[in-house]
Design a protein around this motif. Structure first.
Motif, short mmCIF file in Angstrom:
data_model
loop_
_atom_site.label_atom_id
_atom_site.label_comp_id
_atom_site.label_asym_id
_atom_site.label_seq_id
_atom_site.Cartn_x
_atom_site.Cartn_y
_atom_site.Cartn_z
N PRO A 55 0.83 -1.20 0.00
CA PRO A 55 0.00 0.00 0.00
C PRO A 55 0.87 1.26 0.00
O PRO A 55 2.03 1.21 0.41
N ASP A 56 0.31 2.35 -0.43
CA ASP A 56 1.07 3.58 -0.59
C ASP A 56 1.31 4.25 0.76
O ASP A 56 0.39 4.79 1.36
N GLY A 57 2.56 4.21 1.24
CA GLY A 57 2.94 4.92 2.44
C GLY A 57 2.77 4.15 3.74
O GLY A 57 3.07 4.68 4.81
N TRP A 58 2.32 2.89 3.67
CA TRP A 58 2.18 2.13 4.91
C TRP A 58 2.30 0.64 4.63
O TRP A 58 2.17 0.19 3.50
N GLY A 134 6.76 0.75 13.11
CA GLY A 134 7.71 1.84 13.08
C GLY A 134 7.67 2.56 11.75
O GLY A 134 6.91 2.20 10.85
N THR A 135 8.48 3.60 11.66
CA THR A 135 8.63 4.37 10.43
C THR A 135 9.92 3.93 9.75
O THR A 135 10.97 3.86 10.40
N TYR A 136 9.84 3.62 8.48
CA TYR A 136 10.98 3.09 7.73
C TYR A 136 11.25 3.94 6.49
O TYR A 136 10.31 4.43 5.86
N LEU A 169 11.54 6.34 -0.14
CA LEU A 169 10.16 6.28 0.34
C LEU A 169 10.20 6.26 1.86
O LEU A 169 11.08 5.64 2.46
N VAL A 170 9.23 6.92 2.50
CA VAL A 170 9.08 6.87 3.95
C VAL A 170 7.70 6.28 4.20
O VAL A 170 6.70 6.76 3.67
N ALA A 171 7.66 5.20 5.01
CA ALA A 171 6.39 4.50 5.22
C ALA A 171 6.28 4.04 6.67
O ALA A 171 7.28 3.82 7.35
N GLN A 172 5.05 3.89 7.09
CA GLN A 172 4.74 3.49 8.46
C GLN A 172 4.25 2.04 8.47
O GLN A 172 3.32 1.70 7.74
#
Length: 195
Positions: A55-58, A134-136, A169-172
């Motif tokens: 999914p986009d962003g998570w 977490g945030t990656y 990309l930064v994702a949760q």
């Protein structure tokens, strides 16, 4: 090989076959023949790939998140050893760093689940499963092989490869994913809950 900052880098890349030798008709080779090195094309910069995820962003902890890139073979024109030339870059390997201490070097850019004929959260050649919330930050470096030609002549491969990073990309990652049941197909009721 030349890194994005122009520094020489050395590592084993299993997905990149060795460059083929240039075809030189018998009797035409001489000691003064020009040999183009990967460092000679430093002024020719390949186009950076664009990285996406689903999914986009998570991500859902314990389920595959799908990562893929968009980049094709392309030609960059310029001056090579004082002559007008073209350099053709071919993306050959994709080095993903998933931000959790793991990475994958693969020979495919991957694709969206739908374009691969897969359901959401199906594993792909470029997917990754996160085990903790977490945030990656997900980084991708594309490795390109290169060929050159002068005056529209034949393409000649260059030994080595060029590396160029794609967009990060930064994702949760969460384990609080909630599913919603609907009473009809979302194509028939696109405004319903969960659609």
């Amino acid at each position: 090989m030349i890194g994005a900052a122009g520094h020489c880098i050395s590592r084993f890349i299993p997905d990149l076959p060795p460059a083929a030798a240039a075809d030189v008709p018998e009797g035409e080779a001489d000691s003064a023949a020009t040999i183009v090195m990967i460092s000679d094309i430093a002024s020719f910069s390949p186009i950076a790939a664009v990285q996406f995820m689903q999914p986009d962003g998570w991500m859902v902890v314990g389920l595959p998140a799908n990562f893929y890139a968009q980049i094709d073979r392309h030609v960059v024109s310029g001056t090579l050893l004082g002559e007008s030339a073209d350099v053709r870059f071919t993306p050959r390997a994709f080095d993903w760093s998933y931000g959790d201490g793991t990475s994958a070097l693969v020979g495919t850019a991957g694709g969206a689940w739908q374009s691969l004929g897969l359901a959401e959260f199906d594993p792909t050649a470029t997917s990754h499963v996160y085990t903790a919330e977490g945030t990656y930050v997900i980084d991708l470096t594309v490795l390109y092989t290169a060929e050159y030609r002068w005056a529209g002549g034949p393409w000649t491969p260059i030994a080595g490869h060029v590396e160029l990073p794609a967009n990060p990309l930064v994702a949760q990652a969460t384990s609080d994913a909630v599913t919603v049941l609907v009473d009809r197909d979302c194509t028939r009721g696109p405004t319903g809950p969960g659609c």
